[in-house]
Structure formats: structure tokens, C-alpha cells
Design a protein around this motif. Structure first.
Motif, PDB file in Angstrom:
ATOM      1  N   SER A 112      23.227 -39.985 -13.512  1.00  0.00           N
ATOM      2  CA  SER A 112      24.593 -39.623 -13.116  1.00  0.00           C
ATOM      3  C   SER A 112      25.132 -38.598 -14.118  1.00  0.00           C
ATOM      4  O   SER A 112      24.830 -38.664 -15.306  1.00  0.00           O
ATOM      5  CB  SER A 112      25.482 -40.853 -13.063  1.00  0.00           C
ATOM      6  N   GLN A 113      25.916 -37.657 -13.615  1.00  0.00           N
ATOM      7  CA  GLN A 113      26.407 -36.630 -14.523  1.00  0.00           C
ATOM      8  C   GLN A 113      27.765 -36.085 -14.112  1.00  0.00           C
ATOM      9  O   GLN A 113      28.109 -36.033 -12.936  1.00  0.00           O
ATOM     10  CB  GLN A 113      25.404 -35.493 -14.659  1.00  0.00           C
ATOM     11  N   LYS A 114      28.527 -35.724 -15.136  1.00  0.00           N
ATOM     12  CA  LYS A 114      29.822 -35.063 -14.987  1.00  0.00           C
ATOM     13  C   LYS A 114      30.819 -35.874 -14.169  1.00  0.00           C
ATOM     14  O   LYS A 114      31.645 -35.321 -13.442  1.00  0.00           O
ATOM     15  CB  LYS A 114      29.647 -33.667 -14.393  1.00  0.00           C
TER      16      LYS A 114
ATOM     17  N   SER B 293      21.969 -40.619 -18.369  1.00  0.00           N
ATOM     18  CA  SER B 293      23.224 -40.093 -17.821  1.00  0.00           C
ATOM     19  C   SER B 293      23.747 -38.992 -18.750  1.00  0.00           C
ATOM     20  O   SER B 293      23.532 -39.035 -19.955  1.00  0.00           O
ATOM     21  CB  SER B 293      24.248 -41.213 -17.652  1.00  0.00           C
ATOM     22  N   ARG B 294      24.411 -38.004 -18.163  1.00  0.00           N
ATOM     23  CA  ARG B 294      24.831 -36.838 -18.943  1.00  0.00           C
ATOM     24  C   ARG B 294      26.266 -36.416 -18.619  1.00  0.00           C
ATOM     25  O   ARG B 294      26.670 -36.399 -17.460  1.00  0.00           O
ATOM     26  CB  ARG B 294      23.932 -35.626 -18.633  1.00  0.00           C
ATOM     27  N   GLU B 295      27.000 -36.055 -19.675  1.00  0.00           N
ATOM     28  CA  GLU B 295      28.317 -35.437 -19.560  1.00  0.00           C
ATOM     29  C   GLU B 295      29.309 -36.249 -18.722  1.00  0.00           C
ATOM     30  O   GLU B 295      30.157 -35.677 -18.036  1.00  0.00           O
ATOM     31  CB  GLU B 295      28.196 -34.014 -18.997  1.00  0.00           C
TER      32      GLU B 295
ATOM     33  N   ASN C  84      30.010 -35.197 -10.620  1.00  0.00           N
ATOM     34  CA  ASN C  84      31.303 -34.526 -10.438  1.00  0.00           C
ATOM     35  C   ASN C  84      32.323 -35.395  -9.698  1.00  0.00           C
ATOM     36  O   ASN C  84      33.161 -34.877  -8.963  1.00  0.00           O
ATOM     37  CB  ASN C  84      31.129 -33.188  -9.705  1.00  0.00           C
ATOM     38  N   SER C  85      32.246 -36.697  -9.878  1.00  0.00           N
ATOM     39  CA  SER C  85      33.222 -37.596  -9.262  1.00  0.00           C
ATOM     40  C   SER C  85      34.375 -37.845 -10.226  1.00  0.00           C
ATOM     41  O   SER C  85      34.225 -37.743 -11.438  1.00  0.00           O
ATOM     42  CB  SER C  85      32.566 -38.929  -8.889  1.00  0.00           C
TER      43      SER C  85
END
Length: 153
Positions: A99-101, A130-132, A62-63
Motif C-alpha cells: 500500500s502506498q501514499k 508499505s510506502r509513503e 492515494n486514498s
């Protein structure tokens, strides 16, 4: 990892009106950092590896990263050692581990006369776990960047 500026495990970073020139290695590396990262109105020139290298790792989610009105020129080459291939002469974005979003936006930037073995202007790498994550590039100029094939065997 050679770099003129190296940020690791940082949160909420603003880099504004900065010039980094003639660096051995990467001009600026941001590694395993998160929150809101802004790189604004800055110049990254004549680094022997990437102008900017950003890597999001497993604990990064979420960064938001905005790179705006920056110039990346004459970066890249063989990197630190002549037998090591380089990726992303101007910029490397890597989304590693789980890592995601995370969101990266590149806008109103210039990538010019950068060289690398792949992705001379910009290299983006999403690892399989890694996702999204997303990268958006708009109103950005890529010119005279040169990638050369590198035999990894």
C-alpha cells in the motif's frame, strides 16, 4: 473476522452519525477499500475487539481517510478467543502489502476506557513493504486506555 459492520473492496465511503454498540468482535471493519473514506460524528462502544479496524492492502494507493468527532469507548479485551492477543482497542490502522501514499487523519476524537494487549487506544502498523503512507492525529483525547503485556510464547 467478526464485525457488526464489515466493508470490503469499497470506494468512497461516508459513515456519519452512526452508533455501533455491544458488538462481538470489531464494531466496524473497513478492509481493502479506498478512495475517500470519511467516518464522522459517530460512536463505537463496547466491542470485544477494536472499535474500528481499517486495513489498506497492496492495491490501495492515494486514498484519504478522515475520522472526525468520533468516540471510541470500552472497546477491546481478548477479541474473539481468550487465547488471541488484541491490538488497538479503540482503533487499529494497518498499512499492509505494498500500500502506498494513503493518508489517515484523526481529529477531534475521544478514545476512552479501551483495552488491548498493545495500543489500547490506537494501534498503527506499517508493514515493511508499505510506502509513503501517513497518519496525522490532532485535537484528540486519549484517556484511561489500558494495555497489558501479552506473552506470545
Amino acid at each position: 473476522f467478526l464485525s457488526a459492520v464489515h466493508l470490503i473492496l469499497c470506494q468512497d465511503v461516508i459513515v456519519s452519525w452512526v452508533t455501533i454498540s455491544n458488538s462481538k468482535g470489531t464494531a466496524m471493519a473497513i478492509y481493502n477499500s479506498g478512495g475517500k473514506i470519511d467516518i464522522l460524528n459517530s460512536n463505537f462502544d463496547v466491542a470485544t475487539a477494536s472499535g474500528v479496524y481499517i486495513e489498506f492492502l497492496s492495491n490501495t494507493e492515494n486514498s484519504s481517510c478522515v475520522i472526525s468527532e468520533c468516540n471510541f469507548s470500552d472497546n477491546g479485551g481478548t477479541g474473539y478467543r481468550s487465547d488471541t492477543p488484541t491490538s488497538g482497542g479503540g482503533m487499529t490502522l494497518k498499512f499492509g502489502g505494498e500500500s502506498q501514499k494513503n493518508r489517515v487523519t484523526v481529529r477531534s476524537c475521544v478514545f476512552e476506557d479501551n483495552i488491548a494487549h498493545q495500543g489500547a487506544g490506537m494501534f498503527i502498523h506499517f508493514t515493511e513493504r508499505s510506502r509513503e503512507n501517513s497518519v496525522t492525529v490532532h485535537s484528540t483525547n486519549f484517556s484511561c486506555n489500558s494495555a497489558s503485556n501479552y506473552d506470545l510464547m
